[in-house]
Design a protein around this motif. Structure first.
Motif, mmCIF file in Angstrom:
data_model
loop_
_atom_site.group_PDB
_atom_site.id
_atom_site.type_symbol
_atom_site.label_atom_id
_atom_site.label_comp_id
_atom_site.label_asym_id
_atom_site.label_seq_id
_atom_site.Cartn_x
_atom_site.Cartn_y
_atom_site.Cartn_z
ATOM 1 N N UNK A 25 72.284 17.572 152.407
ATOM 2 C CA UNK A 25 72.373 17.770 150.959
ATOM 3 C C UNK A 25 71.800 19.128 150.592
ATOM 4 N N UNK A 26 72.271 19.639 149.479
ATOM 5 C CA UNK A 26 71.702 20.851 148.904
ATOM 6 C C UNK A 26 70.923 20.401 147.676
ATOM 7 N N UNK A 27 69.635 20.646 147.680
ATOM 8 C CA UNK A 27 68.762 20.176 146.611
ATOM 9 C C UNK A 27 68.544 21.267 145.575
ATOM 10 N N UNK A 28 68.580 20.878 144.313
ATOM 11 C CA UNK A 28 68.245 21.827 143.260
ATOM 12 C C UNK A 28 66.728 21.869 143.127
ATOM 13 N N UNK A 29 66.170 23.021 142.804
ATOM 14 C CA UNK A 29 64.718 23.125 142.682
ATOM 15 C C UNK A 29 64.162 22.177 141.618
ATOM 16 N N UNK A 30 62.999 21.617 141.907
ATOM 17 C CA UNK A 30 62.277 20.773 140.947
ATOM 18 C C UNK A 30 60.798 21.140 141.023
ATOM 19 N N UNK A 31 60.030 20.652 140.074
ATOM 20 C CA UNK A 31 58.580 20.843 140.104
ATOM 21 C C UNK A 31 57.972 19.739 140.948
ATOM 22 N N UNK A 32 57.467 20.112 142.101
ATOM 23 C CA UNK A 32 56.856 19.157 143.012
ATOM 24 C C UNK A 32 55.392 18.931 142.672
ATOM 25 N N UNK A 33 54.885 17.819 143.132
ATOM 26 C CA UNK A 33 53.453 17.535 143.069
ATOM 27 C C UNK A 33 52.771 18.485 144.053
ATOM 28 N N UNK A 34 51.689 19.128 143.666
ATOM 29 C CA UNK A 34 51.021 20.066 144.587
ATOM 30 C C UNK A 34 50.628 19.366 145.901
ATOM 31 N N UNK A 35 51.028 19.976 147.001
ATOM 32 C CA UNK A 35 50.716 19.452 148.336
ATOM 33 C C UNK A 35 50.949 20.570 149.329
ATOM 34 N N UNK A 36 50.421 20.356 150.539
ATOM 35 C CA UNK A 36 50.580 21.368 151.576
ATOM 36 C C UNK A 36 50.622 20.687 152.935
ATOM 37 N N UNK A 37 51.560 21.120 153.764
ATOM 38 C CA UNK A 37 51.655 20.671 155.150
ATOM 39 C C UNK A 37 51.392 21.898 156.022
ATOM 40 N N UNK A 38 50.323 21.835 156.807
ATOM 41 C CA UNK A 38 49.927 22.945 157.669
ATOM 42 C C UNK A 38 50.436 22.658 159.072
ATOM 43 N N UNK A 39 51.122 23.640 159.653
ATOM 44 C CA UNK A 39 51.627 23.515 161.020
ATOM 45 C C UNK A 39 50.843 24.491 161.888
ATOM 46 N N UNK A 40 50.167 23.952 162.906
ATOM 47 C CA UNK A 40 49.467 24.805 163.870
ATOM 48 C C UNK A 40 50.445 25.103 164.996
ATOM 49 N N UNK A 118 62.564 11.915 159.198
ATOM 50 C CA UNK A 118 62.720 12.726 157.993
ATOM 51 C C UNK A 118 61.346 12.975 157.389
ATOM 52 N N UNK A 119 61.060 14.224 157.062
ATOM 53 C CA UNK A 119 59.855 14.549 156.308
ATOM 54 C C UNK A 119 60.300 14.615 154.852
ATOM 55 N N UNK A 120 60.057 13.534 154.141
ATOM 56 C CA UNK A 120 60.565 13.383 152.772
ATOM 57 C C UNK A 120 59.660 14.074 151.767
ATOM 58 N N UNK A 121 60.304 14.800 150.848
ATOM 59 C CA UNK A 121 59.608 15.469 149.754
ATOM 60 C C UNK A 121 60.025 14.903 148.396
ATOM 61 N N UNK A 122 61.068 14.070 148.414
ATOM 62 C CA UNK A 122 61.570 13.444 147.179
ATOM 63 C C UNK A 122 61.975 12.013 147.495
ATOM 64 N N UNK A 123 61.879 11.175 146.490
ATOM 65 C CA UNK A 123 62.389 9.814 146.604
ATOM 66 C C UNK A 123 63.182 9.521 145.329
ATOM 67 N N UNK A 124 64.392 9.054 145.516
ATOM 68 C CA UNK A 124 65.308 8.777 144.408
ATOM 69 C C UNK A 124 65.438 9.978 143.464
ATOM 70 N N UNK A 125 65.477 11.178 144.068
ATOM 71 C CA UNK A 125 65.712 12.409 143.313
ATOM 72 C C UNK A 125 64.502 12.968 142.597
ATOM 73 N N UNK A 126 63.377 12.314 142.685
ATOM 74 C CA UNK A 126 62.169 12.741 141.976
ATOM 75 C C UNK A 126 61.120 13.259 142.956
ATOM 76 N N UNK A 127 60.176 14.070 142.468
ATOM 77 C CA UNK A 127 59.074 14.483 143.347
ATOM 78 C C UNK A 127 58.403 13.237 143.913
ATOM 79 N N UNK A 128 58.022 13.319 145.134
ATOM 80 C CA UNK A 128 57.445 12.170 145.834
ATOM 81 C C UNK A 128 55.945 12.107 145.513
ATOM 82 N N UNK A 129 55.514 11.080 144.799
ATOM 83 C CA UNK A 129 54.125 10.988 144.347
ATOM 84 C C UNK A 129 53.216 10.357 145.402
ATOM 85 N N UNK A 130 51.935 10.614 145.277
ATOM 86 C CA UNK A 130 50.969 9.993 146.183
ATOM 87 C C UNK A 130 50.968 8.477 146.012
#
Length: 166
Positions: A25-40, A118-130
Motif C-alpha cells: 500500500x501507499x500510505x498518505x502522511x498522518x500525524x503519528x503518536x511520538x515514538x522512536x525505534x532505534x536500530x543498532x 509486520x512492524x505496524x505503525x497504523x491500525x485501521x488507518x489511524x495512528x497506532x496508540x499505546x
C-alpha cells in the motif's frame, strides 16, 4: 518420497498464502503518536526511526486478528525483514527487541524468514496508540503465527523501541 513432496507442497502453499495476506500500500502522511525505534547496526551505529520515517520504506497492509483482538483489524507498516536489510542485519542469527516498558525478547532469523513480520505503525488507518499496543507493534498474520513452528506469541512485541543484533 510422496510424503516429502506433500510436506514441501503444503509449506509452499502456506508460505504463498501468508505472502498474499500482505497487500503493498501507499500510505498518505498522518500525524503519528511520538515514538522512536532505534536500530543498532552490526557496527554499533544507531539509526533512529519515527513511525513516519519507518513508513518511508515499502509499506504493507495486513488484515488479521491477534491474541488480543478477536475481530480482524487492518495493520499498516513495514516488513521486519526489509528494515533489517536496510540496516545490514538481514544475516544475523537473531535480534533482541526491547519495548518502551523494558520487555525484551529474542527473535531468531528463522522467524522473519518463515513468516512475514509486520512492524505496524497504523491500525485501521489511524495512528497506532499505546493503548492499542502501538505505536510500533510487531504483527504476524494469525494463520501464519498459529501454524508456524518458530513464531511465538513472545515475538508479537508492542511499544517496540529498540532492535539490536545478538
Amino acid at each position: 518420497m510422496q510424503k516429502l513432496l506433500a510436506v514441501i507442497a503444503a509449506f509452499i502453499t502456506a508460505t504463498n498464502a501468508w505472502a498474499e495476506a500482505l497487500e503493498p500500500v501507499e500510505l498518505t502522511p498522518i500525524n503519528h503518536i511520538p515514538a522512536e525505534l532505534v536500530i543498532a547496526g552490526p557496527d554499533g551505529q544507531e539509526t533512529r526511526y519515527s513511525p513516519a520515517t519507518l513508513e518511508e520504506l515499502t509499506t504493507y497492509r495486513l488484515r488479521t486478528t491477534t491474541p488480543w483482538r478477536s475481530d480482524p483489524a487492518e495493520f499498516d507498516g513495514i516488513l521486519l525483514s526489509d528494515l533489517l536489510r536496510a540496516n545490514g542485519l538481514e544475516e544475523v542469527a537473531e535480534i533482541r527487541v526491547t519495548a518502551e516498558n523494558d520487555y525484551a525478547t529474542v527473535i531468531p532469523r528463522a522467524v522473519w524468514e518463515d513468516v512475514p513480520v509486520l512492524i505496524a505503525t497504523r491500525v485501521d488507518g489511524q495512528p497506532h496508540s499505546r493503548r492499542e499496543r502501538g505505536p510500533i507493534q510487531f504483527v504476524i498474520p494469525m494463520e501464519a503465527y498459529s501454524s508456524s513452528t518458530v513464531a511465538k506469541e513472545s515475538h508479537l512485541v508492542w511499544m517496540a523501541a529498540r532492535i539490536e543484533p545478538r
